[in-house]
Design a protein around this motif. Structure first.
Motif, PDB file in Angstrom:
ATOM      1  N   LYS A  22      -8.323  -2.836  30.416  1.00 33.42           N
ATOM      2  CA  LYS A  22      -7.569  -2.716  29.170  1.00 33.42           C
ATOM      3  C   LYS A  22      -7.809  -3.936  28.297  1.00 33.42           C
ATOM      4  CE  LYS A  22      -3.528  -0.009  30.399  1.00 33.42           C
ATOM      5  NZ  LYS A  22      -2.075  -0.059  30.530  1.00 33.42           N
ATOM      6  N   HIS A  23      -7.817  -3.701  27.003  1.00 33.93           N
ATOM      7  CA  HIS A  23      -7.949  -4.812  26.059  1.00 33.93           C
ATOM      8  C   HIS A  23      -6.555  -5.349  25.779  1.00 33.93           C
ATOM      9  CE1 HIS A  23      -9.878  -7.255  23.061  1.00 33.93           C
ATOM     10  NE2 HIS A  23      -8.921  -6.939  22.214  1.00 33.93           N
ATOM     11  N   CYS A  24      -6.122  -6.261  26.639  1.00 33.64           N
ATOM     12  CA  CYS A  24      -4.781  -6.821  26.557  1.00 33.64           C
ATOM     13  C   CYS A  24      -4.885  -8.291  26.973  1.00 33.64           C
ATOM     14  CB  CYS A  24      -3.867  -6.059  27.508  1.00 33.64           C
ATOM     15  SG  CYS A  24      -2.212  -6.668  27.603  1.00 33.64           S
ATOM     16  N   PRO A  25      -4.214  -9.197  26.282  1.00 34.50           N
ATOM     17  CA  PRO A  25      -4.346 -10.630  26.608  1.00 34.50           C
ATOM     18  C   PRO A  25      -3.968 -10.972  28.045  1.00 34.50           C
ATOM     19  CG  PRO A  25      -3.197 -10.347  24.533  1.00 34.50           C
ATOM     20  CD  PRO A  25      -3.388  -8.977  25.101  1.00 34.50           C
ATOM     21  N   ARG A  26      -3.130 -10.140  28.647  1.00 36.09           N
ATOM     22  CA  ARG A  26      -2.713 -10.406  30.023  1.00 36.09           C
ATOM     23  C   ARG A  26      -3.876 -10.271  31.009  1.00 36.09           C
ATOM     24  NH1 ARG A  26       1.946  -6.609  31.910  1.00 36.09           N
ATOM     25  NH2 ARG A  26       1.970  -6.552  29.662  1.00 36.09           N
ATOM     26  N   TYR A  27      -4.821  -9.377  30.730  1.00 32.40           N
ATOM     27  CA  TYR A  27      -5.906  -9.089  31.667  1.00 32.40           C
ATOM     28  C   TYR A  27      -7.254  -9.656  31.241  1.00 32.40           C
ATOM     29  CZ  TYR A  27      -2.358  -5.710  32.945  1.00 32.40           C
ATOM     30  OH  TYR A  27      -1.178  -5.124  33.286  1.00 32.40           O
ATOM     31  N   LEU A  28      -7.389 -10.094  30.002  1.00 35.15           N
ATOM     32  CA  LEU A  28      -8.670 -10.610  29.526  1.00 35.15           C
ATOM     33  C   LEU A  28      -8.968 -11.972  30.142  1.00 35.15           C
ATOM     34  CD1 LEU A  28      -8.570  -9.713  25.760  1.00 35.15           C
ATOM     35  CD2 LEU A  28     -10.032  -8.739  27.481  1.00 35.15           C
ATOM     36  N   SER A  29     -10.172 -12.161  30.585  1.00 32.20           N
ATOM     37  CA  SER A  29     -10.539 -13.450  31.183  1.00 32.20           C
ATOM     38  C   SER A  29     -10.775 -14.511  30.118  1.00 32.20           C
ATOM     39  CB  SER A  29     -11.789 -13.291  32.029  1.00 32.20           C
ATOM     40  OG  SER A  29     -12.888 -12.945  31.224  1.00 32.20           O
ATOM     41  N   LEU A  30     -11.050 -14.092  28.898  1.00 31.96           N
ATOM     42  CA  LEU A  30     -11.288 -15.058  27.828  1.00 31.96           C
ATOM     43  C   LEU A  30      -9.977 -15.659  27.318  1.00 31.96           C
ATOM     44  CD1 LEU A  30     -13.934 -13.032  25.838  1.00 31.96           C
ATOM     45  CD2 LEU A  30     -14.321 -14.898  27.429  1.00 31.96           C
ATOM     46  N   ALA A  31      -8.872 -14.930  27.455  1.00 33.94           N
ATOM     47  CA  ALA A  31      -7.596 -15.382  26.909  1.00 33.94           C
ATOM     48  C   ALA A  31      -6.767 -16.179  27.913  1.00 33.94           C
ATOM     49  CB  ALA A  31      -6.788 -14.188  26.430  1.00 33.94           C
TER      50      ALA A  31
END
Length: 127
Positions: A22-31
């Motif tokens: 999912k494109h969600c800040p919780r799961y993104l490795s960049l965020a």
């Protein structure tokens, strides 16, 4: 796009460190600084499971993407793999919801390795 209304479409991510896609800040490795992913690996005939985590030395590894993550193998035995996964994530201080998602994804990856049963061809009766 002609494939449906734009407002109801969910955004997905192909980020290699994204646990559920999912494109969600919780799961993104960049965020976040807690990269976590469980992915299947196939080399030739052999299949395996890899655990991708953020490296311990985050301050040094932020400048070089190659050393930002570390990969380790997980056992294909369900009991051993879940124990190792829980031990790794608890030891490095990952959040509990990520642990539950990682365990669920690990079990899904193991399910993809199962092959459908092959049936023996029926023998013709001779008269």
């Amino acid at each position: 796009s002609s494939f449906g209304p734009r407002g109801s479409a969910r955004a997905f991510s192909a980020d290699p460190g994204n646990l559920i896609g999912k494109h969600c800040p919780r799961y993104l490795s960049l965020a976040t600084d807690q990269v976590l992913d469980v992915r299947p690996v196939k080399s030739g005939i052999k299949e395996g499971v890899r655990l991708v985590q953020s490296s311990v030395q985050v301050a040094k590894s932020q400048h070089s993407p190659a050393s930002f993550t570390t990969t380790s193998g997980l056992s294909k035995c369900r009991r051993k793999g879940v124990l190792r996964l829980e031990r790794e994530l608890n030891m490095k201080g990952y959040k509990r919801p990520l642990l539950r998602l990682a365990r669920a994804k690990y079990l899904k990856v193991l399910r993809t390795f199962k092959k459908p049963p092959t049936r023996a061809p029926k023998q013709k009766l001779k008269k």
